[in-house]
Design a protein around this motif. Structure first.
Motif, PDB file in Angstrom:
ATOM      1  N   THR A  24       6.336 132.276  95.126  1.00  0.00           N
ATOM      2  CA  THR A  24       6.887 130.848  94.450  1.00  0.00           C
ATOM      3  C   THR A  24       7.180 130.893  93.176  1.00  0.00           C
ATOM      4  OG1 THR A  24       4.699 130.958  93.404  1.00  0.00           O
ATOM      5  CG2 THR A  24       4.714 129.815  95.637  1.00  0.00           C
ATOM      6  N   ASP A  25       7.664 130.105  92.751  1.00  0.00           N
ATOM      7  CA  ASP A  25       8.501 131.249  90.992  1.00  0.00           C
ATOM      8  C   ASP A  25       7.029 131.611  90.513  1.00  0.00           C
ATOM      9  OD1 ASP A  25      10.814 129.239  91.499  1.00  0.00           O
ATOM     10  OD2 ASP A  25       9.729 127.319  91.564  1.00  0.00           O
TER      11      ASP A  25
ATOM     12  N   ALA B  41       7.719 135.371  91.638  1.00  0.00           N
ATOM     13  CA  ALA B  41       9.074 135.274  91.009  1.00  0.00           C
ATOM     14  C   ALA B  41       9.339 135.857  89.351  1.00  0.00           C
ATOM     15  CB  ALA B  41      10.404 134.203  91.514  1.00  0.00           C
ATOM     16  N   GLU B  42       9.129 134.809  88.551  1.00  0.00           N
ATOM     17  CA  GLU B  42       8.471 135.162  87.256  1.00  0.00           C
ATOM     18  C   GLU B  42       7.907 136.596  86.921  1.00  0.00           C
ATOM     19  OE1 GLU B  42       6.738 131.661  85.237  1.00  0.00           O
ATOM     20  OE2 GLU B  42       8.785 130.330  85.953  1.00  0.00           O
TER      21      GLU B  42
ATOM     22  N   ASN C   6      11.151 133.180 100.986  1.00  0.00           N
ATOM     23  CA  ASN C   6       9.804 132.977 100.559  1.00  0.00           C
ATOM     24  C   ASN C   6      10.126 131.279  99.955  1.00  0.00           C
ATOM     25  OD1 ASN C   6       7.670 135.507  99.317  1.00  0.00           O
ATOM     26  ND2 ASN C   6      10.454 136.329  99.600  1.00  0.00           N
TER      27      ASN C   6
ATOM     28  N   ILE D  93      11.438 130.289  96.941  1.00  0.00           N
ATOM     29  CA  ILE D  93      11.716 131.386  95.783  1.00  0.00           C
ATOM     30  C   ILE D  93      12.898 129.637  95.012  1.00  0.00           C
ATOM     31  CG2 ILE D  93      12.720 132.064  93.347  1.00  0.00           C
ATOM     32  CD1 ILE D  93      12.209 134.450  95.536  1.00  0.00           C
TER      33      ILE D  93
ATOM     34  N   GLY E 197      12.605 130.417  89.836  1.00  0.00           N
ATOM     35  CA  GLY E 197      12.168 132.037  90.011  1.00  0.00           C
ATOM     36  C   GLY E 197      13.120 132.506  89.587  1.00  0.00           C
TER      37      GLY E 197
ATOM     38  N   LEU F 194      17.937 137.616  98.177  1.00  0.00           N
ATOM     39  CA  LEU F 194      17.532 135.981  98.249  1.00  0.00           C
ATOM     40  C   LEU F 194      17.778 135.029  99.277  1.00  0.00           C
ATOM     41  CD1 LEU F 194      17.460 135.852  94.933  1.00  0.00           C
ATOM     42  CD2 LEU F 194      15.235 136.457  95.274  1.00  0.00           C
TER      43      LEU F 194
ATOM     44  N   ASN G 299      15.623 130.462 100.753  1.00  0.00           N
ATOM     45  CA  ASN G 299      14.908 129.852  99.834  1.00  0.00           C
ATOM     46  C   ASN G 299      15.176 129.078  99.295  1.00  0.00           C
ATOM     47  OD1 ASN G 299      12.661 132.737  98.652  1.00  0.00           O
ATOM     48  ND2 ASN G 299      14.891 133.660  99.067  1.00  0.00           N
TER      49      ASN G 299
END
Length: 568
Positions: A247-248, A251-252, A276, A278, A282, A301, A304
């Motif tokens: 999730t975000d 990702a962060e 995922n 994101i 993210g 990516l 997403n």
């Protein structure tokens, strides 16, 4: 008869006595052998005994089995070679005799078909694949690839798929992998990794010198501590985290691990985050990591939940962006450190202080004599120079014409100018200096071994030290031109996000033509199956601009019809 009976009885008694002696000897021998066996049993360690730790030798099959046995595992997965599709054998050429037999068979009448169920020919098993029992196929195994199939210490890749790796098993892999010099790839697909096993894995992976590719697809971890795999000491070059429900939050953390104002990852080349969860938040964090990262080449990516805001952030990073207050402060620090001299270094010690025979303030007579000799030599050389100058003026007039003709040729080829002259002077000076060292350094060759100069490794350019533009009282720097592949397929990007990406690509093309900076910019971008259709004008422009940049692009062959149309 009586005498014969006495003889028989005597021989019988002797046999009985001899039998008792043999039985006694056998009993003693059996007792000693039994005691010896008991001693040997006491020496050999029992299964699961950790009194003497196992020393791994790099043989994965032996080390893995022994460590699992010592950890009292009920089921020990076997280490097997990874199955491959069998190679189809080439058709064998038919000999002349077989061809003659085939013609005779064609001439003979075909026999009547036999009734079904009686004497049916059994077809041989196919050679394009192998079959296994269903229970044996789904049993846990450790599949490997090897350089030499006959040597288990040449394992290069390890594949574990479909069974759980707990902390005990991860520690077993840790002990095995650290001694495998040729291991460069591990693939743990759907192995039920947890936060603890990921921490163990990220802790010992930097110690595996040649391990560059890590694939951990299908392992959702609620804590999402994947950032630990690309920390400061990480040596991973290719990392795949597909379908891990990132999730975000995760990702962060990955964006911070890619790069911040103080540090950036300098090893990772490819990052795959397909499939995922994101979103724009993210994506903004990952784009923020690319502001200072100048090493990542490929970012995927796909599939997403990234929208227009995330695409806009990627467009800013790829084109140009304003520096934040923290980045401006860090830029000033770097410039001051680069321009100011290093005051922390102590001055070099004088040569006089190194001499142990006499104090540094006392001058020896030999030094004074050397200075006198030098002054006398200078006077002699001045007299010679005056004579040479008179001769040189006459020679310069004749040599000037030749130099002019040569200079015109050099300048037309683009080699002349101050730079070429400086390089020639540098080369001649280097040769004369080398000759002088060889003449003066005769003692060094006989005495101490001369140290060879180590080649300097080129450092990565810091984006904060690039040329800036002052726009509306903000410092703008060129964006990331090292990333060459970006995959944003199957997201939620609309027309606004596509416009920002188009601006970034246009900026990169113009910037690469005007200045030869570090990096070539994007060479491939995938934007299909987003919110815009394939017939969208912006998407078509992007695809046309990126078509010629693709390294695998092949222009259509020129036909005579097309050439005639162009000429007309």
């Amino acid at each position: 008869m009586a005498a014969f009976a006495d003889i028989v009885a005597g021989s019988f008694v002797k046999k009985v006595k001899m039998g008792k002696k043999i039985e006694k000897a056998l009993k003693d021998k059996g007792h000693s052998s039994a005691s010896q066996e008991h001693e040997d049993d006491s020496k050999t360690p029992e299964p699961g005994d950790d009194s003497e730790p196992h020393v791994c030798t790099g043989n994965l099959s032996v080390d893995f089995t022994e460590l699992c046995r010592r950890n009292n595992m009920a089921v020990i997965p076997p280490v097997v070679q990874r199955p491959h599709r069998p190679v189809t054998p080439p058709p064998e050429p038919a000999s002349k005799a077989e061809k003659g037999k085939g013609k005779q068979q064609q001439q003979q009448p075909e026999p009547d078909p036999e009734p079904e169920g009686e004497g049916e020919p059994v077809e041989p098993p196919p050679k394009t694949y192998t079959t296994k029992d269903k229970y044996e196929y789904f049993k846990p195994t450790v599949q490997v690839e090897m350089d030499n199939p006959d040597k288990w210490d040449t394992v290069t890749e390890v594949f574990v798929k479909g069974w759980k790796i707990d902390e005990t098993m991860m520690n077993v892999f840790k002990q095995c992998w650290l001694t495998m010099d040729r291991l460069h790839t591990i693939n743990l697909w759907d192995t039920g990794l947890t936060c603890d096993t990921v921490e163990i894995l990220s802790g010992f992976l930097p110690q595996c010198a040649n391990l560059k590719t890590v694939i951990l697809d299908g392992n959702p971890v609620p804590e999402e501590n994947w950032y630990s795999l690309i920390g400061d000491e990480s040596q991973i070059q290719t990392l795949s985290l597909r379908y891990n429900q990132i999730t975000d939050k995760g990702a962060e953390q990955i964006g911070k691990a890619l790069g911040t104002t103080q540090k950036a990852n300098t090893k990772l080349l490819s990052l795959n985050l397909n499939g995922n969860r994101i979103t724009d938040v993210g994506a903004t964090a990952i784009a923020g990591g690319l502001r200072m990262n100048r090493n990542l080449l490929s970012l995927s990516l796909e599939h997403n939940q990234i929208g227009d805001l995330g695409a806009k952030k990627f467009g800013e990073v790829l084109s140009r962006f304003p520096l934040t207050h923290e980045e401006v402060v860090e830029r000033r620090k770097l410039l001051s450190e680069k321009g100011a001299p290093d005051r922390t270094k102590s001055p070099p010690p004088s040569r006089r202080a190194d001499s142990k025979d006499r104090p540094g303030s006392v001058r020896s007579s030999s030094q004074i004599d050397k200075k006198r000799d030098k002054s006398s030599k200078k006077k002699d050389t001045k007299g010679k120079d005056e004579k040479d100058d008179k001769k040189g003026k006459k020679e310069d007039k004749t040599a000037g014409k030749k130099a002019d003709t040569k200079g015109s040729k050099v300048s037309s080829s683009g080699i002349g100018g101050r730079g070429s002259g400086a390089s020639v002077v540098a080369e001649t000076a280097g040769k004369t200096a080398a000759k002088g060292k060889d003449k003066k350094g005769g003692k060094d060759k006989k005495g101490a071994v001369q140290q060879e100069a180590e080649p300097e490794t080129p450092e990565l350019a810091n984006p904060l030290l690039e040329q800036v533009e002052n726009i509306n009282h903000e410092l703008w720097v060129p964006g990331n031109r090292v990333l060459i592949s970006l995959n944003l397929k199957k997201n939620l990007i609309g027309s606004e996000g596509m416009k920002e990406l188009l601006k970034a690509i246009q900026y990169q093309t113009t910037f690469s033509k005007l200045s030869s900076g570090s990096g070539t910019g994007l060479m491939r971008i995938c934007l299909n199956k987003n919110k815009v259709s394939m017939d969208n004008d912006i998407l078509e422009k992007i695809n046309q601009m990126m078509l010629t940049k693709d390294p695998f692009y092949k222009p259509p062959p020129s036909s005579p019809e097309n050439e005639s149309q162009v000429a007309g």
